[in-house]
Design a protein around this motif. Sequence first.
Motif, mmCIF file in Angstrom:
data_model
loop_
_atom_site.group_PDB
_atom_site.id
_atom_site.type_symbol
_atom_site.label_atom_id
_atom_site.label_comp_id
_atom_site.label_asym_id
_atom_site.label_seq_id
_atom_site.Cartn_x
_atom_site.Cartn_y
_atom_site.Cartn_z
ATOM 1 N N THR A 196 0.833 -1.201 0.000
ATOM 2 C CA THR A 196 0.000 0.000 0.000
ATOM 3 C C THR A 196 0.870 1.256 0.000
ATOM 4 O OG1 THR A 196 -0.251 -0.065 2.402
ATOM 5 C CG2 THR A 196 -1.967 -1.114 1.109
ATOM 6 N N TYR A 197 1.983 1.228 0.735
ATOM 7 C CA TYR A 197 2.850 2.405 0.764
ATOM 8 C C TYR A 197 3.543 2.658 -0.575
ATOM 9 C CZ TYR A 197 2.219 3.303 5.714
ATOM 10 O OH TYR A 197 1.679 3.632 6.929
ATOM 11 N N ILE A 198 3.954 1.619 -1.287
ATOM 12 C CA ILE A 198 4.620 1.857 -2.581
ATOM 13 C C ILE A 198 3.619 2.470 -3.560
ATOM 14 C CG2 ILE A 198 4.317 -0.454 -3.632
ATOM 15 C CD1 ILE A 198 7.530 1.616 -3.868
ATOM 16 N N ASN A 199 2.356 2.067 -3.478
ATOM 17 C CA ASN A 199 1.350 2.669 -4.364
ATOM 18 C C ASN A 199 1.056 4.114 -3.991
ATOM 19 O OD1 ASN A 199 0.720 0.745 -6.381
ATOM 20 N ND2 ASN A 199 -0.249 -0.505 -4.810
ATOM 21 N N LEU A 200 0.980 4.410 -2.704
ATOM 22 C CA LEU A 200 0.801 5.807 -2.284
ATOM 23 C C LEU A 200 1.996 6.647 -2.741
ATOM 24 C CD1 LEU A 200 -0.556 5.257 1.338
ATOM 25 C CD2 LEU A 200 -1.806 6.284 -0.583
ATOM 26 N N HIS A 201 3.166 6.099 -2.597
ATOM 27 C CA HIS A 201 4.400 6.768 -3.003
ATOM 28 C C HIS A 201 4.392 7.036 -4.507
ATOM 29 C CE1 HIS A 201 8.819 6.624 -3.994
ATOM 30 N NE2 HIS A 201 8.814 7.535 -3.041
ATOM 31 N N ASN A 202 4.024 6.036 -5.284
ATOM 32 C CA ASN A 202 3.963 6.201 -6.740
ATOM 33 C C ASN A 202 2.970 7.299 -7.116
ATOM 34 O OD1 ASN A 202 5.836 4.163 -7.265
ATOM 35 N ND2 ASN A 202 4.272 2.596 -7.511
#
Length: 156
Positions: A123-129
Motif C-alpha cells: 500500500t505504501y509503494i502505491n501511495l508513493h507512486n
Amino acid sequence: MTTKELILKQFQACHNRDTWFVSLKTALKGISAEQASYKSEDSTHSIIEIVHHLYFYNLLELNRFKEIPDHVSVTDNKTTFQNPKEMNWDSLVYKIFTAMADWEDEISRCDQEYLEKYLESLTYINLHNAYHIGQILQIRKSLGIWEGNNGINYTF
C-alpha cells in the motif's frame, strides 16, 4: 473484491490505467529527455530525477517482495533521485515500466497469505507512486507540456 484484486488494481492505476488520477504511463507520454531534465530551481527535482527515485524504490521493494536478498540501506533519500549509472531517458522509462509490469505479474501469481505478509509495503509503494506522479504532472503543467484532455477516467 479480494485484497489481492484491490492491490493489483492500485498497481495498474499507478502503472498504466488512468482512474482517479493519471497513470505514470500517461504522465510520461511524450516527454523528451530535455523536458525530463528541466529543473526550475536547485531545490526541486526534475522529472528524470523523480522517475529514477520511483525506479529505485519500486525495484527495491519488488526484489524484497520476491525475497531476493539485498544489502540496501537508504541513509540519505537524496541519493535515490540520482542516476549513478547515467541511464538515458528512454532506458529509464523502459526500466520503470518493466518494474511496474513485474509487480503486476508477481502480485497476480502470489497467494493471498503471501500477499498479506507484505500488505503494508504494497500500500505504501502505491501511495508513493501516486504522490510522485502528481509531482510529474505539476512540473508538466508549469512547463506548459500537459494537454488538458489527458486526465482522470471515472469510467473504470
